[in-house]
Write a protein that holds these residues in place. Structure first.
Motif, short mmCIF file in Angstrom:
data_model
loop_
_atom_site.label_atom_id
_atom_site.label_comp_id
_atom_site.label_asym_id
_atom_site.label_seq_id
_atom_site.Cartn_x
_atom_site.Cartn_y
_atom_site.Cartn_z
N VAL A 21 0.86 -1.19 0.00
CA VAL A 21 0.00 0.00 0.00
C VAL A 21 0.89 1.23 0.00
N VAL A 22 0.35 2.31 -0.50
CA VAL A 22 0.97 3.63 -0.36
C VAL A 22 0.05 4.37 0.60
N ILE A 23 0.63 4.81 1.72
CA ILE A 23 -0.19 5.31 2.80
C ILE A 23 0.38 6.63 3.33
N SER A 24 -0.51 7.52 3.75
CA SER A 24 -0.05 8.73 4.41
C SER A 24 -0.20 8.52 5.91
N GLU A 25 0.83 8.93 6.64
CA GLU A 25 0.86 8.73 8.08
C GLU A 25 1.69 9.86 8.69
N LEU A 26 1.57 10.02 9.98
CA LEU A 26 2.40 11.03 10.64
C LEU A 26 3.86 10.64 10.50
N ASP A 27 4.72 11.63 10.33
CA ASP A 27 6.15 11.38 10.16
C ASP A 27 6.79 11.18 11.53
N GLU A 28 6.60 9.98 12.03
CA GLU A 28 7.14 9.60 13.33
C GLU A 28 7.49 8.12 13.27
N PRO A 29 8.32 7.66 14.18
CA PRO A 29 8.66 6.24 14.19
C PRO A 29 7.41 5.38 14.41
N ILE A 30 7.34 4.29 13.68
CA ILE A 30 6.22 3.35 13.83
C ILE A 30 6.82 1.98 14.09
N ASP A 31 6.37 1.36 15.14
CA ASP A 31 6.89 0.06 15.53
C ASP A 31 5.84 -1.01 15.20
N ASP A 32 5.90 -1.52 14.00
CA ASP A 32 5.03 -2.63 13.62
C ASP A 32 5.82 -3.60 12.75
N ALA A 33 5.18 -4.59 12.22
CA ALA A 33 5.88 -5.65 11.49
C ALA A 33 6.06 -5.33 10.01
N TRP A 34 5.63 -4.16 9.56
CA TRP A 34 5.63 -3.85 8.14
C TRP A 34 6.91 -3.12 7.73
N ARG A 142 4.08 11.82 6.25
CA ARG A 142 4.99 11.00 5.45
C ARG A 142 4.12 10.11 4.57
N VAL A 143 4.42 10.08 3.29
CA VAL A 143 3.76 9.14 2.39
C VAL A 143 4.74 8.01 2.16
N SER A 144 4.32 6.81 2.52
CA SER A 144 5.22 5.66 2.51
C SER A 144 4.64 4.52 1.70
N LEU A 145 5.54 3.77 1.11
CA LEU A 145 5.19 2.49 0.52
C LEU A 145 5.36 1.47 1.65
N VAL A 146 4.32 0.70 1.93
CA VAL A 146 4.35 -0.24 3.05
C VAL A 146 3.99 -1.63 2.53
N CYS A 147 4.78 -2.62 2.97
CA CYS A 147 4.52 -4.02 2.60
C CYS A 147 5.05 -4.93 3.70
N LYS A 148 4.74 -6.20 3.59
CA LYS A 148 5.27 -7.16 4.57
C LYS A 148 6.78 -7.21 4.44
N SER A 149 7.27 -7.32 3.20
CA SER A 149 8.70 -7.37 2.93
C SER A 149 8.91 -7.10 1.45
N MET A 150 9.84 -6.23 1.13
CA MET A 150 10.13 -5.96 -0.28
C MET A 150 10.60 -7.23 -0.97
N ASP A 151 11.35 -8.07 -0.27
CA ASP A 151 11.86 -9.31 -0.85
C ASP A 151 10.75 -10.32 -1.13
N ALA A 152 9.64 -10.23 -0.40
CA ALA A 152 8.56 -11.20 -0.56
C ALA A 152 7.52 -10.77 -1.60
N LEU A 153 7.68 -9.59 -2.20
CA LEU A 153 6.72 -9.13 -3.20
C LEU A 153 6.78 -10.00 -4.45
N THR A 154 5.65 -10.09 -5.14
CA THR A 154 5.65 -10.74 -6.44
C THR A 154 6.53 -9.92 -7.39
N PRO A 155 7.02 -10.53 -8.47
CA PRO A 155 7.87 -9.75 -9.39
C PRO A 155 7.18 -8.48 -9.91
#
Length: 182
Positions: A21-34, A142-155
């Motif tokens: 996803v491309v998501i807008s969020e506050l520009d602060e540290p986020i502690d999650d698994a993404w 902050r507008v961020s690209l968020v995923c589980k893992s860049m390495d795990a994305l489909t091609p």
């Protein structure tokens, strides 16, 4: 592509419906698994229509009785005790995920909104809206690209993500390039 509210993507990722996803969020540290890649940052402003009767108020306190239109993180921003609202939220608060609904309300009412500077830089909205000159400092978006893992994305998803990240590095394409720590 789907437009989602902030709370929806995590459940949809868990069942494998989305790669990123491309998501807008506050520009602060986020502690999650993404995994996050900042695409750009932009300051937040309190925005109103041109000619708003409270446009020169100078602080948030006189705006307390206005209808406020905020994104999902808006209540958290406005409840900051450092703002002149002193930790209490405005009396009329509307959370809007759709920029189109927010803009329509701003243009036709005396509502105020928490929005990024990107809205004010858009030629279609800049002539109708103004950032209110407030003494309070607001956080950045902050507008961020968020995923589980860049390495795990489909091609295909990986190439799409790389294209977004590359475009974000070109000045003027999306916005200011992210800081190197992102």
């Amino acid at each position: 592509m789907h437009e989602l509210s902030l709370s929806e993507p995590q459940d949809l990722w868990r069942i494998g419906l989305y790669d990123l996803v491309v998501i807008s969020e506050l520009d602060e540290p986020i502690d999650d698994a993404w995994e996050r890649r900042a695409l750009f940052r932009a300051p937040l402003h309190i925005v109103a229509r041109q000619g708003h009767p409270m446009a020169q108020s100078g602080t948030l306190q006189p705006l307390r009785d206005c209808l406020w239109i905020v994104p999902s993180y808006g209540q958290r921003v406005l409840s900051n005790p450092l703002l002149s609202l002193e930790g209490s939220l405005p009396r009329q608060l509307m959370q809007a995920q759709s920029i189109y609904i927010a803009l329509a309300l701003l243009r036709t009412t005396d509502a105020v909104a928490l929005m990024s500077s990107v809205v004010l830089e858009d030629p279609q909205t800049s002539s109708a809206l103004v950032a209110l000159p407030l003494t309070e400092a607001l956080p950045s978006l902050r507008v961020s690209l968020v995923c589980k893992s860049m390495d795990a994305l489909t091609p295909a998803a990986r190439e799409f993500a790389r294209g977004l990240i590359d475009a974000a590095q070109v000045p003027g394409i999306l916005r200011t390039a992210p800081r190197p720590d992102s």
